[in-house]
Design a protein around this motif. Structure first.
Motif, mmCIF file in Angstrom:
data_model
loop_
_atom_site.group_PDB
_atom_site.id
_atom_site.type_symbol
_atom_site.label_atom_id
_atom_site.label_comp_id
_atom_site.label_asym_id
_atom_site.label_seq_id
_atom_site.Cartn_x
_atom_site.Cartn_y
_atom_site.Cartn_z
ATOM 1 N N UNK A 199 2.699 5.153 -0.721
ATOM 2 C CA UNK A 199 4.161 5.175 -0.831
ATOM 3 C C UNK A 199 4.766 6.160 0.175
ATOM 4 N N UNK A 200 4.166 7.336 0.344
ATOM 5 C CA UNK A 200 4.686 8.310 1.299
ATOM 6 C C UNK A 200 4.574 7.788 2.728
ATOM 7 N N UNK A 201 3.456 7.151 3.041
ATOM 8 C CA UNK A 201 3.287 6.621 4.393
ATOM 9 C C UNK A 201 4.274 5.498 4.676
ATOM 10 N N UNK A 202 4.617 4.726 3.643
ATOM 11 C CA UNK A 202 5.637 3.693 3.828
ATOM 12 C C UNK A 202 6.989 4.315 4.147
ATOM 13 N N UNK A 203 7.318 5.457 3.523
ATOM 14 C CA UNK A 203 8.573 6.134 3.839
ATOM 15 C C UNK A 203 8.580 6.650 5.273
ATOM 16 N N UNK A 204 7.413 6.969 5.809
ATOM 17 C CA UNK A 204 7.335 7.458 7.183
ATOM 18 C C UNK A 204 7.446 6.330 8.204
ATOM 19 N N UNK A 205 6.881 5.171 7.900
ATOM 20 C CA UNK A 205 6.770 4.110 8.895
ATOM 21 C C UNK A 205 7.650 2.902 8.604
ATOM 22 N N UNK A 206 7.982 2.667 7.336
ATOM 23 C CA UNK A 206 8.722 1.464 6.989
ATOM 24 C C UNK A 206 7.894 0.202 7.058
ATOM 25 N N UNK A 207 6.567 0.319 7.070
ATOM 26 C CA UNK A 207 5.654 -0.820 7.179
ATOM 27 C C UNK A 207 4.620 -0.714 6.063
ATOM 28 N N UNK A 208 4.638 -1.649 5.141
ATOM 29 C CA UNK A 208 3.739 -1.579 3.992
ATOM 30 C C UNK A 208 2.293 -1.851 4.394
ATOM 31 N N UNK A 209 2.083 -2.821 5.256
ATOM 32 C CA UNK A 209 0.714 -3.127 5.664
ATOM 33 C C UNK A 209 0.094 -1.966 6.441
ATOM 34 N N UNK A 210 0.868 -1.347 7.307
ATOM 35 C CA UNK A 210 0.369 -0.199 8.062
ATOM 36 C C UNK A 210 0.091 0.979 7.144
ATOM 37 N N UNK A 211 0.898 1.174 6.109
ATOM 38 C CA UNK A 211 0.677 2.290 5.191
ATOM 39 C C UNK A 211 -0.635 2.114 4.437
ATOM 40 N N UNK A 212 -0.934 0.903 3.957
ATOM 41 C CA UNK A 212 -2.216 0.680 3.278
ATOM 42 C C UNK A 212 -3.382 0.864 4.250
ATOM 43 N N UNK A 213 -3.219 0.388 5.470
ATOM 44 C CA UNK A 213 -4.285 0.548 6.472
ATOM 45 C C UNK A 213 -4.522 2.021 6.794
ATOM 46 N N UNK A 214 -3.450 2.808 6.893
ATOM 47 C CA UNK A 214 -3.603 4.236 7.210
ATOM 48 C C UNK A 214 -4.308 4.978 6.088
ATOM 49 N N UNK A 341 12.953 13.922 -3.142
ATOM 50 C CA UNK A 341 11.981 14.152 -4.215
ATOM 51 C C UNK A 341 11.933 12.958 -5.159
ATOM 52 N N UNK A 342 13.106 12.417 -5.498
ATOM 53 C CA UNK A 342 13.122 11.239 -6.363
ATOM 54 C C UNK A 342 12.499 10.034 -5.668
ATOM 55 N N UNK A 343 12.699 9.932 -4.359
ATOM 56 C CA UNK A 343 12.139 8.806 -3.624
ATOM 57 C C UNK A 343 10.612 8.896 -3.543
ATOM 58 N N UNK A 344 10.102 10.113 -3.342
ATOM 59 C CA UNK A 344 8.651 10.299 -3.262
ATOM 60 C C UNK A 344 8.007 10.123 -4.629
ATOM 61 N N UNK A 345 8.712 10.538 -5.693
ATOM 62 C CA UNK A 345 8.149 10.490 -7.038
ATOM 63 C C UNK A 345 8.187 9.107 -7.653
ATOM 64 N N UNK A 346 8.697 8.123 -6.968
ATOM 65 C CA UNK A 346 8.733 6.775 -7.534
ATOM 66 C C UNK A 346 7.325 6.241 -7.755
ATOM 67 N N UNK A 347 7.196 5.406 -8.757
ATOM 68 C CA UNK A 347 5.893 4.820 -9.057
ATOM 69 C C UNK A 347 5.496 3.858 -7.951
#
Length: 444
Positions: A199-214, A341-347
């Protein structure tokens, strides 16, 4: 230096890399001063503070004393009492004036002297540390700044001193839980940290597939270096730094699948905040997420981004200013901190591979790279051997045939005779005329 002395110097405990940086800044020492005192370069000191390397031998002991960590020479050791002198000699010594204690070379030989930079600083009046840009601390951090749970391996206990034989045996307490195996510890770390990191990596990149790969890439490296990660004071931070570095790599822009970000979320607030974050440079985006989103303090944020504390502070101020211009509601640091903080703490909602599959993929990847390296090495050996076997043992010069080149003068010397010239030469040789008569060609 004997082997025992070298082993004792190498076993001096050092704080964690982030703690080394914090202690240096608390002593108001710069990297140049520490490097001058230790006799190394500034890049070496920076690698010590980022965890890429560690000092050894005498430098390790001196570095520990500079940071305030007790070394082996600082431990209290029983000293033998001096031999008793005769009474008369003792009285004679008592009547003589005692010399005043002075700093001498003996004190330096004892090993309890700080390095040169610290000695120079002690002789000067203390000065304030280098001014960093003023940063509003935001709202008070509730609870610890990092996740309270830490997955650390069970360290081996030091051998205890022999107990007195007269003490009665104490009643047995509750049974201690068995130590986790490396596989179980890795699986627990993956289950605890992987969803949030995606979830944090998605906030950094805006790419869900790249976040899972990272995140999978980071855990692959964590399993390959598990002895190092297992003893790290913050294993989640180790994996997080690796995942952030991979996700923010500029080479992903050349991949068609990761060239453009995913579709923005439907909520207006989330879409505006995510769009504003993606407009920031990668280093600024990472700094504001670590500080305002995860709640790390400024030295820890600077250490994780491999920047100095003033540089991290400037990045944070610039990021806050840009986000405040894009979203006026987040102009105040407190509002930005609450929103991030609320954005990072999301499930997290990402579906990840099981930990066993990640471990198997890491081992398969390691075997593949090993086989590739062995294959390339074997191919180089075969090509080198074939070249050495078929290469000529001596140099044979090649005589190229002559060719007529325009613009180059004709070579001097006799030319090739034509058939008429050859016939005339044979006739002259066959009918020599020794007399003075001239040779008159016959008309045929």
């Amino acid at each position: 230096m004997s082997r025992s002395t070298a082993d004792s110097a190498s076993s001096v405990p050092l704080p964690t890399p982030k703690e080394r940086r914090r202690l240096r800044e608390a002593l108001a020492l710069s990297e140049e001063e520490v490097a001058e005192a230790m006799g190394v370069t500034r890049a070496t000191v920076r690698s010590w503070e980022t965890g890429r390397s560690a000092p050894r031998g005498r430098k390790r002991e001196a570095y520990a004393k500079l940071l305030g960590t007790p070394g082996p020479t600082d431990l209290v050791r029983p000293e033998a009492e001096p031999p008793a002198e005769p009474r008369a000699q003792a009285q004679e010594h008592s009547q003589q004036p005692q010399p005043q204690p002075q700093a001498s070379a003996a004190a330096s030989a004892s090993g309890n002297v700080r390095p040169r930079a610290a000695v120079k600083r002690a002789a000067k009046p203390p000065r304030a540390p280098s001014p960093a840009p003023a940063i509003s601390p935001g709202p008070a951090r509730k609870g610890p700044s990092k996740p309270p749970e830490r997955l650390r391996p069970v360290a081996a206990e030091a051998p205890a001193e022999p107990a007195a034989p007269a003490e009665p045996a104490a009643p047995a307490g509750p049974a201690q839980p068995p130590a986790l195996t490396p596989e179980e510890a890795f699986d627990a770390l993956y289950a605890y940290a992987a969803p949030g990191l995606v979830h944090q990596t998605y906030l950094l990149t805006g790419r869900r597939r790249l976040s899972r790969e990272a995140v999978e890439y980071a855990f692959h490296h964590a399993w390959q270096r598990w002895p190092e990660v297992a003893v790290d004071a913050d294993p989640v931070g180790w994996v997080r730094a690796t995942a952030y570095e991979y996700a923010l790599s500029p080479w992903h822009r050349f991949r068609r699948a990761h060239r453009h970000p995913d579709a923005p979320p439907t909520e207006a607030n989330r879409r505006a905040l995510l769009g504003a974050l993606l407009e920031l440079p990668p280093s600024y985006r990472r700094t504001v997420l670590l500080y305002d989103g995860l709640g790390l303090d400024l030295p820890e944020t600077a250490a994780e981004t491999e920047a100095s504390t003033p540089a991290a502070a400037n990045r944070l101020l610039h990021a806050r200013a840009v986000l405040g211009r894009r979203i006026p509601e987040l102009a105040e640091p407190e509002a930005l901190h609450r929103c991030l903080s609320a954005l990072v703490a999301e499930a997290p909602t990402a579906t990840l591979l099981p930990a066993r599959a990640v471990r198997a993929g890491s081992e398969r990847r390691t075997r593949g790279w090993t086989r590739a390296v062995l294959g390339v090495t074997a191919a180089l050996i075969v090509v080198t051997g074939f070249t050495a076997a078929t290469a000529p043992t001596r140099y044979i010069p090649v005589n190229a045939p002559g060719e007529a080149v325009d613009g180059v003068p004709v070579r001097g010397g006799p030319q090739k005779l034509s058939p008429e010239d050859l016939e005339l030469r044979d006739k002259l040789r066959a009918e020599p005329n020794p007399g003075p008569e001239r040779l008159v060609p016959a008309v045929g």
